[in-house]
Design a protein around this motif. Structure first.
Motif, PDB file in Angstrom:
ATOM      1  N   HIS A 167      -2.819   0.129  -4.216  1.00  0.00           N
ATOM      2  CA  HIS A 167      -2.872  -1.104  -3.434  1.00  0.00           C
ATOM      3  C   HIS A 167      -2.591  -2.290  -4.355  1.00  0.00           C
ATOM      4  CE1 HIS A 167      -4.354  -4.123  -0.547  1.00  0.00           C
ATOM      5  NE2 HIS A 167      -4.965  -4.673  -1.588  1.00  0.00           N
ATOM      6  N   VAL A 195      -4.109   6.474  -3.313  1.00  0.00           N
ATOM      7  CA  VAL A 195      -3.708   5.202  -2.710  1.00  0.00           C
ATOM      8  C   VAL A 195      -3.525   4.167  -3.818  1.00  0.00           C
ATOM      9  CG1 VAL A 195      -4.313   3.363  -1.106  1.00  0.00           C
ATOM     10  CG2 VAL A 195      -4.937   5.723  -0.580  1.00  0.00           C
ATOM     11  N   ASP A 212       0.859  -1.184   0.000  1.00  0.00           N
ATOM     12  CA  ASP A 212       0.000   0.000   0.000  1.00  0.00           C
ATOM     13  C   ASP A 212       0.893   1.230   0.000  1.00  0.00           C
ATOM     14  OD1 ASP A 212      -2.904  -0.919   0.355  1.00  0.00           O
ATOM     15  OD2 ASP A 212      -1.863  -2.032   1.936  1.00  0.00           O
ATOM     16  N   THR A 268       0.482   5.296  -0.027  1.00  0.00           N
ATOM     17  CA  THR A 268      -0.495   6.368   0.158  1.00  0.00           C
ATOM     18  C   THR A 268       0.220   7.703   0.100  1.00  0.00           C
ATOM     19  OG1 THR A 268      -1.780   4.920   1.595  1.00  0.00           O
ATOM     20  CG2 THR A 268      -2.289   7.267   1.675  1.00  0.00           C
TER      21      THR A 268
END
Length: 373
Positions: A363, A361, A308, A310
């Motif tokens: 992912h 974000v 992840d 961000t």
């Protein structure tokens, strides 16, 4: 065909259109016509029309002269099949011309008093016509196979070009972006702060050398030599730390968080995960300079690696202040599109989303070796 015409028991097994009862004795002219049947088959693939013309002329003359049947007449059917298979131009003209010649043969045989009726000659026409038709069908099938092969080769070339484009994008874009951002940051360093200027120049040199190393490795794969560098392997886990440190030198505040014990990963999975982090940090440098970015790596108990990344939205305070370099243009999406394909090939999943505050974000989830087994 020529040899069969002189083997006892086989020599007289051939086509006879007109003289089943009274036949002329086999002589030198008949032997020459037998050669005219068989020898042209040697050029049936290179010059099928000429081959058919010579074989047909020998066949028509042999039938009109009334010699005994010969196995060499089978060459006519092979020549007709070859025309249907190999002739490229003027195919319809060849069919019309040969049909006219066959009609003239029937007329000549009738004028010579052949005992066979013209109706039987017309019925016999189905055999040579069928040979040509079979050759035509074989040609159609062969061309279809060649078309599919060309499409398959073109698809493979296109896929390879896309693969090279993805590799170049991942390598060049990240390093060049880091160099540009590091050089822009140096513009805002006070002239009397020599230590910080030297630190920025050292970072630019290190980034440039890493870019050259990656490009040499890629060129070694595209043009392998005995003295070329070995093919690039998947980055070690420690390179995530180096990647984050390199981005920090460009002025981007980046935090690396790792949860769970590291597990063994397949080379393809490790490289894909590395490219995910690299692409995310590159986009942060280009489109959100000075905003905090968090790289979160999680190795789950189930044996999956989750990545992840961000990046804060405009609400976050830029690390460089209002005088920092302006954000880059809106991305074209090439990097994310290629990255999504790379992750998919590695057996993973990639998703992106925009946060309410304007943050971004990225992912990705990958299987590890334990999960794959």
């Amino acid at each position: 065909m020529v040899a069969l015409s002189f083997i006892p028991g086989v020599a007289d097994k051939g086509t006879d259109l007109a003289w089943p009862t009274s036949q002329r004795s086999f002589g030198p002219l008949a032997a020459l016509l037998v050669l005219g049947h068989g020898l042209p088959l040697l050029m049936r693939t290179r010059a099928p029309t000429l081959c058919l013309a010579i074989v047909s002329a020998a066949f028509f003359a042999y039938q009109c002269l009334g010699y005994r049947p010969t196995a060499a007449t089978i060459a006519l059917y092979i020549a007709l099949y070859s025309v249907g298979l190999y002739q490229v131009r003027r195919r319809q003209r060849t069919v019309v011309a040969w049909t006219a010649g066959y009609a003239a043969l029937l007329g000549g045989l009738t004028a010579l008093g052949a005992p066979e009726s013209p109706t039987e000659g017309v019925e016999f026409f189905a055999l040579p016509a069928g040979c040509w038709l079979v050759g035509t069908l074989a040609r159609t099938r062969l061309r279809e196979q060649e078309r599919r092969q060309r499409e398959s080769m073109e698809a493979a070339r296109r896929e390879e070009r896309e693969h090279i484009a993805r590799e170049l994008h991942d390598v060049v874009t990240h390093h060049v972006t880091a160099i540009v951002m590091q050089a822009d940051a140096a513009l805002y360093v006070p002239p009397d702060n020599r230590a910080e200027i030297e630190e920025g120049l050292t970072a630019i040199g290190g980034t440039g050398r890493r870019a050259l190393g990656d490009l040499r490795a890629m060129l070694g794969v595209l043009s392998p030599r005995h003295d070329a560098e070995p093919a690039p392997r998947a980055p070690a886990a420690g390179l995530f730390t180096d990647l984050v440190a390199q981005t920090r030198l460009a002025g981007q505040p980046v935090e690396l968080v790792q949860d769970g014990p590291e597990r063994m990963m397949d080379d393809m999975v490790a490289l894909a995960a590395y490219r995910v982090v690299q692409e995310a940090l590159t986009n942060a440098l280009k489109h959100a300079p000075g905003r905090k970015t968090v790289v979160h790596l999680t190795w789950s108990v189930a044996g999956r690696l989750t990545v992840d990344v961000t990046t804060d939205g405009p609400g976050g305070a830029p690390a460089r202040g209002p005088a920092g370099p302006p954000p880059a243009a809106v991305p074209s999406g090439r990097g994310l599109a290629g990255l999504r394909r790379r992750v998919l090939l590695a057996g993973g999943e990639l998703t992106t989303r925009q946060e309410d505050g304007g943050g971004f974000v990225l992912h990705a989830c990958f299987p590890t070796e334990a999960d794959a087994s």
